[in-house]
Structure formats: C-alpha cells, structure tokens
Scaffold this motif. Structure first.
Motif, PDB file in Angstrom:
ATOM      1  N   ASP A 249     -20.383 -33.788  41.461  1.00  0.00           N
ATOM      2  CA  ASP A 249     -21.731 -34.319  41.637  1.00  0.00           C
ATOM      3  C   ASP A 249     -22.607 -33.250  42.292  1.00  0.00           C
ATOM      4  O   ASP A 249     -22.418 -32.902  43.457  1.00  0.00           O
ATOM      5  CB  ASP A 249     -21.687 -35.573  42.506  1.00  0.00           C
ATOM      6  N   PHE A 250     -23.552 -32.698  41.521  1.00  0.00           N
ATOM      7  CA  PHE A 250     -24.448 -31.666  42.036  1.00  0.00           C
ATOM      8  C   PHE A 250     -25.796 -32.235  42.492  1.00  0.00           C
ATOM      9  O   PHE A 250     -26.692 -31.473  42.856  1.00  0.00           O
ATOM     10  CB  PHE A 250     -24.720 -30.610  40.947  1.00  0.00           C
ATOM     11  N   SER A 251     -25.945 -33.555  42.466  1.00  0.00           N
ATOM     12  CA  SER A 251     -27.264 -34.140  42.702  1.00  0.00           C
ATOM     13  C   SER A 251     -27.846 -33.761  44.058  1.00  0.00           C
ATOM     14  O   SER A 251     -29.060 -33.581  44.198  1.00  0.00           O
ATOM     15  CB  SER A 251     -27.194 -35.668  42.559  1.00  0.00           C
ATOM     16  N   ASP A 252     -26.988 -33.632  45.099  1.00  0.00           N
ATOM     17  CA  ASP A 252     -27.485 -33.266  46.422  1.00  0.00           C
ATOM     18  C   ASP A 252     -27.983 -31.823  46.482  1.00  0.00           C
ATOM     19  O   ASP A 252     -28.666 -31.442  47.436  1.00  0.00           O
ATOM     20  CB  ASP A 252     -26.396 -33.474  47.475  1.00  0.00           C
ATOM     21  N   GLN A 253     -27.609 -31.005  45.489  1.00  0.00           N
ATOM     22  CA  GLN A 253     -28.025 -29.601  45.479  1.00  0.00           C
ATOM     23  C   GLN A 253     -29.294 -29.376  44.658  1.00  0.00           C
ATOM     24  O   GLN A 253     -29.766 -28.240  44.555  1.00  0.00           O
ATOM     25  CB  GLN A 253     -26.896 -28.725  44.922  1.00  0.00           C
ATOM     26  N   LEU A 254     -29.840 -30.447  44.078  1.00  0.00           N
ATOM     27  CA  LEU A 254     -31.016 -30.323  43.226  1.00  0.00           C
ATOM     28  C   LEU A 254     -32.249 -30.848  43.959  1.00  0.00           C
ATOM     29  O   LEU A 254     -32.174 -31.841  44.683  1.00  0.00           O
ATOM     30  CB  LEU A 254     -30.814 -31.090  41.918  1.00  0.00           C
ATOM     31  N   SER A 255     -33.393 -30.195  43.739  1.00  0.00           N
ATOM     32  CA  SER A 255     -34.624 -30.592  44.420  1.00  0.00           C
ATOM     33  C   SER A 255     -35.814 -30.456  43.484  1.00  0.00           C
ATOM     34  O   SER A 255     -35.754 -29.753  42.469  1.00  0.00           O
ATOM     35  CB  SER A 255     -34.842 -29.715  45.660  1.00  0.00           C
ATOM     36  N   ASP A 256     -36.906 -31.166  43.842  1.00  0.00           N
ATOM     37  CA  ASP A 256     -38.147 -31.105  43.058  1.00  0.00           C
ATOM     38  C   ASP A 256     -37.888 -31.345  41.575  1.00  0.00           C
ATOM     39  O   ASP A 256     -38.432 -30.641  40.706  1.00  0.00           O
ATOM     40  CB  ASP A 256     -38.866 -29.759  43.247  1.00  0.00           C
ATOM     41  N   ARG A 257     -37.066 -32.330  41.281  1.00  0.00           N
ATOM     42  CA  ARG A 257     -36.685 -32.595  39.900  1.00  0.00           C
ATOM     43  C   ARG A 257     -37.856 -33.195  39.121  1.00  0.00           C
ATOM     44  O   ARG A 257     -38.611 -34.028  39.660  1.00  0.00           O
ATOM     45  CB  ARG A 257     -35.483 -33.528  39.844  1.00  0.00           C
ATOM     46  N   PRO A 258     -38.041 -32.784  37.866  1.00  0.00           N
ATOM     47  CA  PRO A 258     -39.138 -33.356  37.067  1.00  0.00           C
ATOM     48  C   PRO A 258     -38.910 -34.834  36.795  1.00  0.00           C
ATOM     49  O   PRO A 258     -37.767 -35.300  36.725  1.00  0.00           O
ATOM     50  CB  PRO A 258     -39.097 -32.536  35.773  1.00  0.00           C
ATOM     51  N   THR A 259     -39.999 -35.556  36.666  1.00  0.00           N
ATOM     52  CA  THR A 259     -39.923 -36.979  36.340  1.00  0.00           C
ATOM     53  C   THR A 259     -39.689 -37.150  34.848  1.00  0.00           C
ATOM     54  O   THR A 259     -40.310 -36.466  34.033  1.00  0.00           O
ATOM     55  CB  THR A 259     -41.220 -37.697  36.737  1.00  0.00           C
ATOM     56  N   LYS A 260     -38.782 -38.050  34.496  1.00  0.00           N
ATOM     57  CA  LYS A 260     -38.516 -38.285  33.082  1.00  0.00           C
ATOM     58  C   LYS A 260     -39.668 -39.072  32.467  1.00  0.00           C
ATOM     59  O   LYS A 260     -40.100 -40.091  33.012  1.00  0.00           O
ATOM     60  CB  LYS A 260     -37.204 -39.044  32.897  1.00  0.00           C
ATOM     61  N   VAL A 261     -40.180 -38.581  31.350  1.00  0.00           N
ATOM     62  CA  VAL A 261     -41.316 -39.200  30.685  1.00  0.00           C
ATOM     63  C   VAL A 261     -40.873 -40.499  30.012  1.00  0.00           C
ATOM     64  O   VAL A 261     -39.842 -40.538  29.324  1.00  0.00           O
ATOM     65  CB  VAL A 261     -41.932 -38.247  29.642  1.00  0.00           C
ATOM     66  N   ALA A 262     -41.649 -41.567  30.203  1.00  0.00           N
ATOM     67  CA  ALA A 262     -41.360 -42.834  29.533  1.00  0.00           C
ATOM     68  C   ALA A 262     -41.815 -42.743  28.082  1.00  0.00           C
ATOM     69  O   ALA A 262     -42.961 -42.386  27.802  1.00  0.00           O
ATOM     70  CB  ALA A 262     -42.079 -43.972  30.240  1.00  0.00           C
ATOM     71  N   VAL A 263     -40.916 -43.026  27.149  1.00  0.00           N
ATOM     72  CA  VAL A 263     -41.237 -42.924  25.728  1.00  0.00           C
ATOM     73  C   VAL A 263     -40.858 -44.219  25.027  1.00  0.00           C
ATOM     74  O   VAL A 263     -40.086 -45.024  25.543  1.00  0.00           O
ATOM     75  CB  VAL A 263     -40.508 -41.727  25.064  1.00  0.00           C
ATOM     76  N   GLU A 264     -41.412 -44.403  23.827  1.00  0.00           N
ATOM     77  CA  GLU A 264     -41.098 -45.591  23.030  1.00  0.00           C
ATOM     78  C   GLU A 264     -39.787 -45.370  22.292  1.00  0.00           C
ATOM     79  O   GLU A 264     -39.528 -44.292  21.767  1.00  0.00           O
ATOM     80  CB  GLU A 264     -42.217 -45.828  22.017  1.00  0.00           C
ATOM     81  N   GLY A 265     -38.973 -46.375  22.238  1.00  0.00           N
ATOM     82  CA  GLY A 265     -37.717 -46.259  21.512  1.00  0.00           C
ATOM     83  C   GLY A 265     -36.750 -47.337  21.959  1.00  0.00           C
ATOM     84  O   GLY A 265     -36.896 -47.908  23.042  1.00  0.00           O
ATOM     85  N   PRO A 266     -35.759 -47.605  21.142  1.00  0.00           N
ATOM     86  CA  PRO A 266     -34.786 -48.640  21.501  1.00  0.00           C
ATOM     87  C   PRO A 266     -33.947 -48.251  22.716  1.00  0.00           C
ATOM     88  O   PRO A 266     -33.410 -49.100  23.405  1.00  0.00           O
ATOM     89  CB  PRO A 266     -33.922 -48.770  20.242  1.00  0.00           C
ATOM     90  N   LYS A 267     -33.819 -46.940  22.969  1.00  0.00           N
ATOM     91  CA  LYS A 267     -33.049 -46.454  24.108  1.00  0.00           C
ATOM     92  C   LYS A 267     -33.810 -45.299  24.762  1.00  0.00           C
ATOM     93  O   LYS A 267     -34.858 -44.880  24.280  1.00  0.00           O
ATOM     94  CB  LYS A 267     -31.656 -45.978  23.663  1.00  0.00           C
ATOM     95  N   GLU A 268     -33.259 -44.795  25.850  1.00  0.00           N
ATOM     96  CA  GLU A 268     -33.839 -43.620  26.484  1.00  0.00           C
ATOM     97  C   GLU A 268     -33.365 -42.372  25.761  1.00  0.00           C
ATOM     98  O   GLU A 268     -32.214 -42.308  25.320  1.00  0.00           O
ATOM     99  CB  GLU A 268     -33.397 -43.537  27.943  1.00  0.00           C
ATOM    100  N   PRO A 269     -34.218 -41.342  25.636  1.00  0.00           N
ATOM    101  CA  PRO A 269     -33.713 -40.062  25.143  1.00  0.00           C
ATOM    102  C   PRO A 269     -32.741 -39.481  26.163  1.00  0.00           C
ATOM    103  O   PRO A 269     -32.833 -39.784  27.362  1.00  0.00           O
ATOM    104  CB  PRO A 269     -34.986 -39.206  25.024  1.00  0.00           C
ATOM    105  N   LEU A 270     -31.811 -38.678  25.694  1.00  0.00           N
ATOM    106  CA  LEU A 270     -30.819 -38.077  26.579  1.00  0.00           C
ATOM    107  C   LEU A 270     -30.901 -36.556  26.495  1.00  0.00           C
ATOM    108  O   LEU A 270     -31.033 -35.992  25.401  1.00  0.00           O
ATOM    109  CB  LEU A 270     -29.409 -38.536  26.204  1.00  0.00           C
ATOM    110  N   ASN A 271     -30.812 -35.915  27.647  1.00  0.00           N
ATOM    111  CA  ASN A 271     -30.799 -34.459  27.724  1.00  0.00           C
ATOM    112  C   ASN A 271     -29.526 -34.027  28.437  1.00  0.00           C
ATOM    113  O   ASN A 271     -29.301 -34.387  29.596  1.00  0.00           O
ATOM    114  CB  ASN A 271     -32.025 -33.951  28.485  1.00  0.00           C
ATOM    115  N   VAL A 272     -28.693 -33.275  27.727  1.00  0.00           N
ATOM    116  CA  VAL A 272     -27.402 -32.845  28.259  1.00  0.00           C
ATOM    117  C   VAL A 272     -27.353 -31.327  28.257  1.00  0.00           C
ATOM    118  O   VAL A 272     -27.519 -30.691  27.207  1.00  0.00           O
ATOM    119  CB  VAL A 272     -26.232 -33.405  27.420  1.00  0.00           C
TER     120      VAL A 272
END
Length: 402
Positions: free
Chosen positions: A64-87
């Motif tokens: 889990d690297f989440s504690d090492q990340l800062s100033d993360r961009p906000t995920k844009v809300a988009v239309e769709g049956p699900k959320e887009p995924l970025n891996v």
C-alpha cells in the motif's frame, strides 16, 4: 482548432453504429476462464481448490503506497455504466533476481525501463495501453520514501529516474502529477516472472525481419516468424542497440507488439483452458507481481480481468505518448505538445483518442507481421487495410515486420 474525428480502429464502441460484418469474434471472460480452469484442474488431479487458491494468493506481494502519495488529482466524474479505470504497470528491470541479469549489465537495485498506463473506458468498449519512454526528460516532483522522508524532485530528469530513487511510489507520484490522471491501481512486474508467464503458454509468436546479433549483451536471435520463450524472449523485449534505429521508442514498440501477441494468443487459442498451462501461468504471474490492496487477491484480479469481457481484441490498443527529440540533447526525448497534453486530458475525461493523437497503433487483434490485417491506424480499422507509409516506417524503425 477542432480535434479530429475519434479513431475508429477495431470493433464499434457505440451501439448506434451498425455492426461490422465478418466472423463473430470469440470473447472470453478472464474471471470465468480462471474459475472454470481451476475447477477442472481440481477434478482432474484431485488437488484441493482451496490449497491452490491459497498458494497462488500467497505468491502475491501486496503493498500500500497510498500514504506516500500527495496532492493527488481528483478523478473526473464521467457518464457510463461503470467508472473508468486507470492502471499503471511498471516493469522492474532489476538484475538482482534469479535469472534476471541476462544481458551482462552491471549495478544492483531497482530500475524500470517499462511504464505503461492502461485505461479502461467507463462503457467497457475500449482499452488503451500508453507507453511512456524511459528517456523522456521531465521535471520530477518531490516524493516520499517508505519512512515518510521527502525525496527532493529534480529539473530535467529522465523519466525512469523516479523508480531508481524512490521505487514504485515515486513513479506513481510522477505519473499523477505530470499527467493529471488519477490512478486506480498499480502493478509492478519483474522480468523473472514475465519469463515464466511466457514459458507457461508455450512461448509468444513474433515476426523478426532481420537477425538480432548483439555480442556485447550476449544476444543472438534468428530472423523469422516463430515463438520465443525463456531467455530468448527476455532478450528480445530488452534488446535496444542493434535493432531498427536503436532507439528506446523502438524497443517500446517491440514490447507493445510482444504484449499484444501474448494477449492474442491467450484469448484466441484458449491457452488458459489447459489446466497444466493455467497453473504454470498463474504461478509465474503471481510470483512476479507487486500490487495495491485493490488487487490483493486472485478474486480481485479476476474481477478486473472480467471488465475486459466486452472489448474486442481490435479495441485493446497500444500507443506511445507523443514525443520528440529533446532540443538540448538528441539522445533524450520530451513531450510533443500540445498532443501529449491532449492525450492525458482525454484519458482523464474518458474520451476516445483521435487518429491524430494515437499514431502507430498496435492492437491485440492486429499484431505486426501476423498477417491479420497489418497494424497501425490502417490495419486496425477492422483489419481491412494495410499500414500507411508513416506507419510502415515506424515499424521498420522499431525492427518489426510490416
């Protein structure tokens, strides 16, 4: 100036568009293949499904690297049956693991010569794998190490320096700060496990137009269309200096073609339907992966894989982020603007990439040299055309068959 019309390579992503004619494409759900094959294995050999599940889960390295990340961009809300995924997929080019120092390069520690951002659209009709060159010059942001200490950023740094100074967390921070794309998951793959995955499916077919002879790195690969596996496959995806124009961009194109061919083989040939191949593949894959908590077990990984069930092979596309030689150093690269910025904006907003922004496309349905309709923007359009002159030159520069 208005943008170009969206790229139309591959299967239609809008149900209002008439379905293309031709042979019905086979669609395999990774999750179903995984579960069915494990059950078949258990019935055929008497092995316990629970034992096998625990063994494979135990192979995974969850961090889990989440504690090492800062100033993360906000995920844009988009239309769709699900959320887009970025891996974000990072290749760990360490020479420390058993069998990894295959090319006589010196120096220990972590390095990453491969960074690919995979984007899966909210409508689950398209997927992009966007490669970022290791030689790209950027302003590296500050990041945080495991102990919470700040690792100072740097101006005019090579892209892969982030991985060297701070590991995956610094690369994740760099990607989010520079692209503005919020990442959902991250995966680190080491080359030892990659080799095992290739061997487990019996090798991956590639087309090599000319022999690859690099005595300095003990690499000698014959020309022709055939399956590569073992050390030879690793040599192929790592080689840079004596293939095509010798650039890192060319190496990335070969890696894209190799991954596309691997995906094509796994999906169309029913490779994972064989229990013996399945266990070897999963054992190698899980041993080689470092993943976030959201992908922390086989069920979660299978669920991610099942998200690709309605995407045809033609719509799993690999591109390289637009870049040009660095005016200050022709051996380095910089983002080509405004095209690179527009790519990141479209990914962040879950919009299809246009032809102008996705040059030299390689898709899992049209691997260079496979005879399945060519590659690039021309060949990817339903497999109905060959590559144009620019695409052909790009393949030749990368040392790929046209």
């Amino acid at each position: 100036m208005s943008d170009d019309a969206p790229e139309t390579t591959g299967a239609p992503s809008d149900t209002s568009v008439p379905k293309r004619r031709g042979k019905v494409r086979k669609r395999h759900t990774v999750g179903k293949v995984l579960l069915a094959s494990v059950v078949v294995l258990a019935l055929a050999t008497g092995l316990s499904v629970v034992f096998l599940y625990r063994h494979l889960n135990g192979n995974l390295n969850v961090v889990d690297f989440s504690d090492q990340l800062s100033d993360r961009p906000t995920k844009v809300a988009v239309e769709g049956p699900k959320e887009p995924l970025n891996v974000l997929v990072m290749g760990s080019d360490s020479r420390d693991c058993d069998g990894c120092n295959i090319d006589n390069l010196t120096g220990g520690g972590q390095r990453s010569d491969t960074t690919i951002l995979f984007h899966l659209s909210a409508d689950r009709q398209r997927a992009y794998g966007i490669s970022i060159p290791r030689d790209l010059i950027v302003n590296r942001p500050d990041c945080t190490d495991d102990d919470g200490n700040t690792i100072p950023g740097a101006t005019g740094a090579m892209w892969n320096e982030a991985f060297s100074v701070g590991g995956p967390a610094c690369t994740i921070q760099q990607v989010e700060q520079i692209t503005g794309v919020r990442l959902d998951h991250y995966v680190v793959v080491n080359f030892e496990g990659f080799k095992g995955m290739v061997d487990a499916i019996g090798g991956v077919e590639v087309c090599i137009p000319e022999p690859i002879v690099d005595p300095a790195h003990q690499i000698n690969i014959e020309a022709g269309t055939r399956k590569l596996k073992g050390t030879e496959a690793l040599n192929y995806v790592r080689e840079r200096y004596v293939v095509g124009n010798g650039s890192d961009v060319g190496r990335m194109k070969r890696q894209q073609a190799f991954i596309a061919s691997m995906a094509h083989q796994v999906i169309t040939a029913g490779t994972l339907a064989r229990p013996d191949h399945l266990v070897r593949f999963l054992d190698a894959a899980t041993k080689s992966l470092t993943v976030d908590k959201g992908l922390g077990n086989l069920v979660k990984i299978a669920e991610l894989g099942s998200e690709f069930k309605d995407i045809g092979l033609d719509n799993i596309q690999f591109i390289t982020i637009p870049q040009i030689p660095d005016p200050a150093d022709p051996n380095r690269l910089v983002f080509k603007q405004p095209q690179a910025r527009q790519v990141w904006q479209k990914i962040a907003n879950d919009e299809p990439l246009t032809k102008r922004l996705s040059e030299d496309v390689i898709s899992a349905g049209n691997v260079p040299g496979s005879g399945n309709g060519g590659s690039g923007n021309g060949g990817g359009n339903g497999g109905s055309g060959g590559s144009n002159e620019a695409d052909t030159q790009a393949l030749e520069d990368a040392g790929l068959c046209t």
